[in-house]
Design a protein around this motif. Structure first.
Motif, PDB file in Angstrom:
ATOM      1  N   HIS A   1       0.839  -1.205   0.000  1.00 34.85           N
ATOM      2  CA  HIS A   1       0.000   0.000   0.000  1.00 34.85           C
ATOM      3  C   HIS A   1       0.878   1.260   0.000  1.00 34.85           C
ATOM      4  CE1 HIS A   1      -3.413  -2.614   0.785  1.00 34.85           C
ATOM      5  NE2 HIS A   1      -2.760  -3.117   1.805  1.00 34.85           N
ATOM      6  N   GLN A   2       1.937   1.250  -0.814  1.00 29.81           N
ATOM      7  CA  GLN A   2       2.897   2.344  -0.794  1.00 29.81           C
ATOM      8  C   GLN A   2       3.314   2.757  -2.205  1.00 29.81           C
ATOM      9  OE1 GLN A   2       5.738   0.464   2.105  1.00 29.81           O
ATOM     10  NE2 GLN A   2       5.600   2.444   3.130  1.00 29.81           N
ATOM     11  N   VAL A   3       3.857   3.984  -2.274  1.00 28.70           N
ATOM     12  CA  VAL A   3       4.421   4.555  -3.500  1.00 28.70           C
ATOM     13  C   VAL A   3       5.874   4.913  -3.203  1.00 28.70           C
ATOM     14  CG1 VAL A   3       4.308   6.449  -5.148  1.00 28.70           C
ATOM     15  CG2 VAL A   3       2.192   5.455  -4.257  1.00 28.70           C
ATOM     16  N   PHE A   4       6.773   4.582  -4.142  1.00 30.09           N
ATOM     17  CA  PHE A   4       8.200   4.808  -3.934  1.00 30.09           C
ATOM     18  C   PHE A   4       8.799   5.569  -5.113  1.00 30.09           C
ATOM     19  CE2 PHE A   4       7.056   0.715  -2.016  1.00 30.09           C
ATOM     20  CZ  PHE A   4       7.432   0.926  -0.691  1.00 30.09           C
ATOM     21  N   LYS A   5       9.768   6.429  -4.792  1.00 28.24           N
ATOM     22  CA  LYS A   5      10.576   7.102  -5.804  1.00 28.24           C
ATOM     23  C   LYS A   5      12.043   6.754  -5.560  1.00 28.24           C
ATOM     24  CE  LYS A   5      12.229  11.682  -7.244  1.00 28.24           C
ATOM     25  NZ  LYS A   5      12.210  13.132  -6.923  1.00 28.24           N
ATOM     26  N   PHE A   6      12.695   6.156  -6.580  1.00 24.42           N
ATOM     27  CA  PHE A   6      14.107   5.814  -6.506  1.00 24.42           C
ATOM     28  C   PHE A   6      14.910   6.717  -7.441  1.00 24.42           C
ATOM     29  CE2 PHE A   6      11.810   1.969  -5.411  1.00 24.42           C
ATOM     30  CZ  PHE A   6      12.521   1.436  -4.347  1.00 24.42           C
ATOM     31  N   SER A   7      16.182   6.869  -7.147  1.00 23.23           N
ATOM     32  CA  SER A   7      17.087   7.575  -8.054  1.00 23.23           C
ATOM     33  C   SER A   7      17.196   6.783  -9.359  1.00 23.23           C
ATOM     34  CB  SER A   7      18.468   7.717  -7.409  1.00 23.23           C
ATOM     35  OG  SER A   7      18.391   8.480  -6.229  1.00 23.23           O
ATOM     36  N   PRO A   8      17.784   7.403 -10.420  1.00 21.21           N
ATOM     37  CA  PRO A   8      17.942   6.669 -11.680  1.00 21.21           C
ATOM     38  C   PRO A   8      18.572   5.304 -11.465  1.00 21.21           C
ATOM     39  CG  PRO A   8      18.473   8.973 -12.016  1.00 21.21           C
ATOM     40  CD  PRO A   8      18.235   8.803 -10.542  1.00 21.21           C
ATOM     41  N   ARG A   9      17.970   4.303 -12.076  1.00 21.04           N
ATOM     42  CA  ARG A   9      18.375   2.903 -11.950  1.00 21.04           C
ATOM     43  C   ARG A   9      18.449   2.454 -10.486  1.00 21.04           C
ATOM     44  NH1 ARG A   9      22.193   0.645 -16.791  1.00 21.04           N
ATOM     45  NH2 ARG A   9      21.012   1.566 -18.514  1.00 21.04           N
ATOM     46  N   GLY A  10      17.633   3.058  -9.660  1.00 20.17           N
ATOM     47  CA  GLY A  10      17.516   2.615  -8.284  1.00 20.17           C
ATOM     48  C   GLY A  10      18.509   3.199  -7.316  1.00 20.17           C
ATOM     49  N   GLY A  11      19.533   3.920  -7.842  1.00 19.88           N
ATOM     50  CA  GLY A  11      20.543   4.491  -6.965  1.00 19.88           C
ATOM     51  C   GLY A  11      21.171   3.425  -6.099  1.00 19.88           C
ATOM     52  N   ASP A  12      21.194   3.654  -4.783  1.00 17.35           N
ATOM     53  CA  ASP A  12      21.757   2.670  -3.853  1.00 17.35           C
ATOM     54  C   ASP A  12      20.697   1.705  -3.328  1.00 17.35           C
ATOM     55  OD1 ASP A  12      20.278   4.272  -2.198  1.00 17.35           O
ATOM     56  OD2 ASP A  12      21.924   4.836  -0.871  1.00 17.35           O
ATOM     57  N   GLY A  13      19.507   1.747  -3.923  1.00 22.76           N
ATOM     58  CA  GLY A  13      18.445   0.849  -3.504  1.00 22.76           C
ATOM     59  C   GLY A  13      17.527   1.413  -2.439  1.00 22.76           C
ATOM     60  N   THR A  14      17.852   2.600  -1.917  1.00 22.08           N
ATOM     61  CA  THR A  14      17.018   3.243  -0.896  1.00 22.08           C
ATOM     62  C   THR A  14      16.116   4.271  -1.558  1.00 22.08           C
ATOM     63  OG1 THR A  14      18.774   2.965   0.745  1.00 22.08           O
ATOM     64  CG2 THR A  14      17.020   4.554   1.253  1.00 22.08           C
ATOM     65  N   PRO A  15      14.823   4.233  -1.320  1.00 24.56           N
ATOM     66  CA  PRO A  15      13.937   5.212  -1.970  1.00 24.56           C
ATOM     67  C   PRO A  15      14.260   6.640  -1.542  1.00 24.56           C
ATOM     68  CG  PRO A  15      12.680   3.383  -1.019  1.00 24.56           C
ATOM     69  CD  PRO A  15      14.075   3.266  -0.500  1.00 24.56           C
ATOM     70  N   GLN A  16      14.200   7.560  -2.498  1.00 21.47           N
ATOM     71  CA  GLN A  16      14.296   8.986  -2.187  1.00 21.47           C
ATOM     72  C   GLN A  16      13.032   9.471  -1.494  1.00 21.47           C
ATOM     73  OE1 GLN A  16      14.953  11.229  -5.735  1.00 21.47           O
ATOM     74  NE2 GLN A  16      17.118  10.726  -5.875  1.00 21.47           N
ATOM     75  N   LEU A  17      11.911   8.852  -1.822  1.00 20.48           N
ATOM     76  CA  LEU A  17      10.614   9.280  -1.303  1.00 20.48           C
ATOM     77  C   LEU A  17       9.747   8.043  -1.092  1.00 20.48           C
ATOM     78  CD1 LEU A  17       8.673  11.732  -0.712  1.00 20.48           C
ATOM     79  CD2 LEU A  17       7.925  11.524  -3.086  1.00 20.48           C
ATOM     80  N   THR A  18       9.090   7.985   0.047  1.00 23.10           N
ATOM     81  CA  THR A  18       8.163   6.895   0.341  1.00 23.10           C
ATOM     82  C   THR A  18       6.861   7.503   0.849  1.00 23.10           C
ATOM     83  OG1 THR A  18       9.954   5.371   0.937  1.00 23.10           O
ATOM     84  CG2 THR A  18       7.737   4.834   1.718  1.00 23.10           C
ATOM     85  N   LEU A  19       5.759   7.107   0.241  1.00 21.60           N
ATOM     86  CA  LEU A  19       4.434   7.567   0.655  1.00 21.60           C
ATOM     87  C   LEU A  19       3.589   6.359   1.034  1.00 21.60           C
ATOM     88  CD1 LEU A  19       3.643  10.267  -2.054  1.00 21.60           C
ATOM     89  CD2 LEU A  19       4.455  10.646   0.268  1.00 21.60           C
TER      90      LEU A  19
END
Length: 851
Positions: free
Chosen positions: A510-528
């Motif tokens: 039940h979430q929305v995630f924003k990752f850096s290009p190609r996932g970056g380090d795997g940690t989302p930049q934004l989590t809702l």
């Protein structure tokens, strides 16, 4: 007498003191736009500065915002007639001034914020740009940018790009000349930009071409231009192609290494509705031993052409944009001198490197009385004489309707390497800035009838162990990158935004995630949203389905399966700034039998989103209502664009501005027997111009569709078979098909106004519900019995004998012993897959909850 003289002398002394003090203190008084008492219609300067900021690293993008009424000192509408930068090239790489609808609460509280990756403001539009010590810009008489007051542009935002760290805090800014006197014409910016060119090392000539058809309703009169590129840019040219008389004329030719001011055109040039506009950027990478791409840093490149125009003050728009090469024929027809640089100008080149003097490139005509109506400038920097180009395209290629016809000719690509891969349930597809095809799939996990207990995921013990996001080369289909292992639980939606960030939805989390290009380090930049916690407030989702992201960083979420709503968020997330949508009522589910189709905002699973940013629209695939519904992206208000597919489900849609704008739509399995396939819908002509499927044999379980950024390729993913297909979109091939299942209608009012539709009385509705309740109850009973009997071998034996052979489920009509299906469609609240009977489960649950 002497007393009177002394009083007069005192008054003169005070006036003299004020006259001396005004230039000294005036700048401070207007630094943040404090009110000043002035004549009502007088023009006056106001200054807008960056609060003290000291960049500590390279390529810092910082924004600050202010309310127009605070800056101008009035709540009335004001007109900006002149701009002057208060900075120099040693301090700021470039500055942009945006007009905005609003700021987020976080932006207002911060005062200044990093805006290289997190957006500028809500519904931003460029109104001024400066770089390389460009001098002031003065608009023609009778022309101004209209802001504040009754307009939607209530805020201004100043963005400064600091290329390098500074030894002390900076307060660069811009001075605006504003007036409350209404101008005859409204000024605006038409921005043409490229985001995909790749510049190889040590290559003397590389072109980036951008072109679009102008789809505005009012003629624009272009009178000035500004070019922007970084170190490799040699020349940027601009053209307008008149589709009525088939002539191409040059609008702009600029050297991006000169002061990046707005230079006047020798003659105003009209851009009529239906005309084509084109920008060509030419780069020279000689001496650079690396590949260069478009990007935000000074080590990257840019390709921007800003065309300043004036138009009708009341009906006109203040901004248009064009991105990508949408009309390749126009590129092929450019004149041979389209990449010819301007002659060297040591004065301008030196001016670009050092702090500018107090001079001005006036984009108005010479003479104080010249205005927009009779403007002819002689102050443009000396350029080689440009001869009339004349007709350069075959008139037969641009007869009325050619643009719509060019949307036809969607052809299946056999033996594309990407189709050889087998994924898990393939649920979403997008395209990144390099053209790679990005597929989101569920790997070893599947959404079946037992996956959820109500709206909660049953098994939350561990995420999917395998990679769930796969990058494929668009030409060969080979895998170039994978990500997403041990993170997702039940993938659903995927979007790659204009900065290559990766946005995902997970219906199990039940979430929305924003990752850096190609996932970056795997940690989302934004989590809702809250992990595993469904909800319907501003901070929870319930099985969100899709995300769409605007260029200013604002984004939309389709909170689809349970909440049936679309939410708009500012660039930083937080609470939604706009919301539209409500669940379809029982009466709406039963459809026209009860008097009307669903209202515009009455959704039945908003399953997919796509942005038509050049048209200020966000559209959704309203799955179980079998339609595409569009809203204004700025405020989610109603538009008149609704497309109905009779007795179908609509699963996915994508948009390309190519050839006047096209929606690519896929329907899904349905109980009416309609062919499952893709549709190409012309937004301009509001017609289906083509259909597509592998060799015309139809699709099976398509779940999403994406289109390449140049509009030349379309990709479809399917739940079963678990594949991704590629189709090529051929330009100039005659199209146009008649499909009786597709209907273009005026949208119902967003508030659900039923006045225009026939309605039934309350007693009639109850009677209809009672009559309809008999087959519904019968259906529920039959499905419940079938459910109890579907166990292992007995289930297969029963299905074989009940249906018309293996794999063919009887329709509801045959089960109920009736041929009439009008007004009723079985409801599914998850993905329809041949291996799952959860559609029946959730349909029964929903009918029970509503009756």
């Amino acid at each position: 007498m002497s007393e009177a003289m002394s009083v007069g002398a005192l008054r003169l002394a005070v006036i003299a003191l004020l006259a001396v003090a005004a230039p000294v203190f005036g700048r401070r008084f207007h630094t943040r736009g404090e009110p000043a008492v002035r004549p009502h219609h007088s023009s006056r300067p106001v200054e807008f500065h960056m609060p003290p900021y000291q960049p500590k690293e390279n390529d810092a993008y910082v924004c600050t915002g202010i309310k127009v009424s605070d800056l101008a000192g009035t709540d009335a509408t004001v007109w900006v007639t002149q701009y002057r930068a208060l900075s120099d090239a040693d301090t700021a790489h470039h500055m942009l001034l945006f007009q905005c609808d609003d700021l987020t609460p976080q932006q207002r509280a911060a005062g200044k914020w990093e805006c290289g990756h997190h957006g500028v403001c809500q519904n931003s539009q460029v109104m001024y740009a400066w770089a390389k010590n460009a001098p002031a810009t003065k608009l023609p008489d009778d022309v101004g940018f209209k802001i504040g007051g009754t307009t939607q542009h209530k805020y201004l935002v100043l963005q400064i790009h600091y290329a390098h760290p500074l030894p002390a805090p900076d307060t660069s800014g811009v001075e605006l000349m504003v007036s409350e006197k209404p101008q005859k014409y409204q000024a605006g910016i038409y921005l043409l930009l490229d985001g995909s060119v790749v510049i190889p090392p040590n290559t003397p000539v590389t072109h980036a071409d951008v072109n679009c058809q102008f789809n505005g309703e009012n003629t624009l009169t272009a009178f000035a231009y500004r070019v922007h590129a970084h170190k490799l840019g040699k020349v940027i040219t601009g053209y307008r192609y008149n589709t009525q008389n088939q002539t191409l004329v040059e609008m702009a030719r600029g050297n991006p290494q000169w002061p990046q001011a707005f230079y006047p055109m020798k003659h105003p040039i009209d851009i009529h509705p239906g005309d084509l506009v084109h920008a060509r950027c030419t780069f020279d990478s000689t001496g650079r031993n690396r590949t260069t791409r478009i990007g935000a840093t000074s080590a990257d490149e840019m390709c921007n052409l800003y065309v300043m125009y004036y138009t009708d003050a009341e009906k006109g728009r203040s901004a248009f944009a064009c991105m990508g090469e949408n009309v390749p024929e126009l590129t092929d027809a450019l004149p041979a001198n389209s990449d010819q640089p301007l002659p060297p100008n040591p004065l301008l080149e030196e001016h670009a490197k050092h702090t500018h003097k107090e001079d001005m490139y006036n984009v108005a005509a010479t003479g104080s009385s010249a205005g927009a109506a009779d403007m002819q400038s002689e102050q443009q920097p000396e350029q080689p004489e440009l001869q009339p180009i004349g007709t350069v395209l075959n008139p037969d290629d641009y007869e009325p309707g050619r643009i719509a016809k060019a949307l036809g000719g969607v052809q299946f690509v056999h033996n594309w390497g990407g189709s050889a891969h087998t994924f898990g349930q393939a649920v979403a597809v997008s395209v990144d800035l390099s053209g790679n095809v990005v597929v989101f799939h569920r790997a070893s996990r599947a959404w079946s009838g037992g996956s959820f207990n109500g709206n909660r995921l049953r098994d939350t013990s561990s995420p999917i162990p395998e990679n769930t996001i796969v990058y494929l080369r668009n030409d060969t289909g080979e895998i170039v990158f994978q990500m997403g292992a041990r993170f997702f639980y039940m993938p659903h939606g995927l979007t790659i935004d204009h900065e290559d960030n990766v946005w995902c939805t997970d219906v199990g989390m039940h979430q929305v995630f924003k990752f850096s290009p190609r996932g970056g380090d795997g940690t989302p930049q934004l989590t809702l949203g809250t992990k595993f916690e469904p909800g319907s407030d501003d901070y929870h989702f319930c099985k969100p389905t899709s995300v769409a992201v605007m260029r200013d960083g604002s984004f939309f979420v389709a909170d689809g399966y349970c909440n049936t709503r679309i939410l708009k968020f500012g660039p930083g997330g937080g609470r939604p700034v706009r919301t539209v949508g409500r669940a379809s009522s029982t009466f709406a589910i039963f459809g026209s039998l009860l008097g009307r189709p669903p209202a515009l905002d009455e959704f039945n699973i908003p399953h997919s989103l796509t942005l038509l940013e050049d048209r200020n629209m966000i559209c959704t695939a309203d799955r179980e209502n079998g339609r595409v519904v569009c809203f204004r992206a700025s405020d989610l208000s109603a538009t008149d664009v609704t497309i109905n597919w009779q007795r179908s489900r609509i699963y996915g849609l994508a948009y390309s501005p190519r050839d006047g704008g096209a929606l690519f739509v896929v329907n899904g399995p349905n109980y009416a027997g309609n062919k499952v396939q893709g549709y190409v819908v012309s937004v301009t002509s509001k017609s289906v111009t083509s259909t597509f499927s592998p060799d015309g044999n139809g699709l099976s379980n398509p779940h999403d569709v994406a289109v390449s950024r140049d509009g030349s390729a379309v990709y479809v993913v399917e739940l079963n078979p678990r594949k991704v297909w590629r189709f090529n979109v051929a330009a100039g091939v005659a199209g146009g098909v008649q499909d009786p299942t597709v209907e273009f209608v005026k949208s119902p009012d967003a508030a659900g106004d039923d006045s225009a539709a026939p309605s039934l009385s309350g007693h009639a509705k109850l009677a209809m519900a009672a009559l309809f309740g008999v087959p519904v109850v019968l259906f529920v009973v039959i499905m419940a019995v079938l459910r109890l009997r579907k166990r292992n071998q007995r289930r297969r034996f029963f299905l074989h004998n009940l249906n018309d052979g293996p794999g063919h489920r009887k329709t509801l009509d045959s089960l109920l012993g009736t041929k009439s299906r009008q007004g009723f469609e079985p409801l599914a609240t998850q993905d329809l897959d041949d291996d799952s009977d959860s559609d029946v489960e959730e349909f029964i649950a929903k009918i029970k909850s509503r009756t």
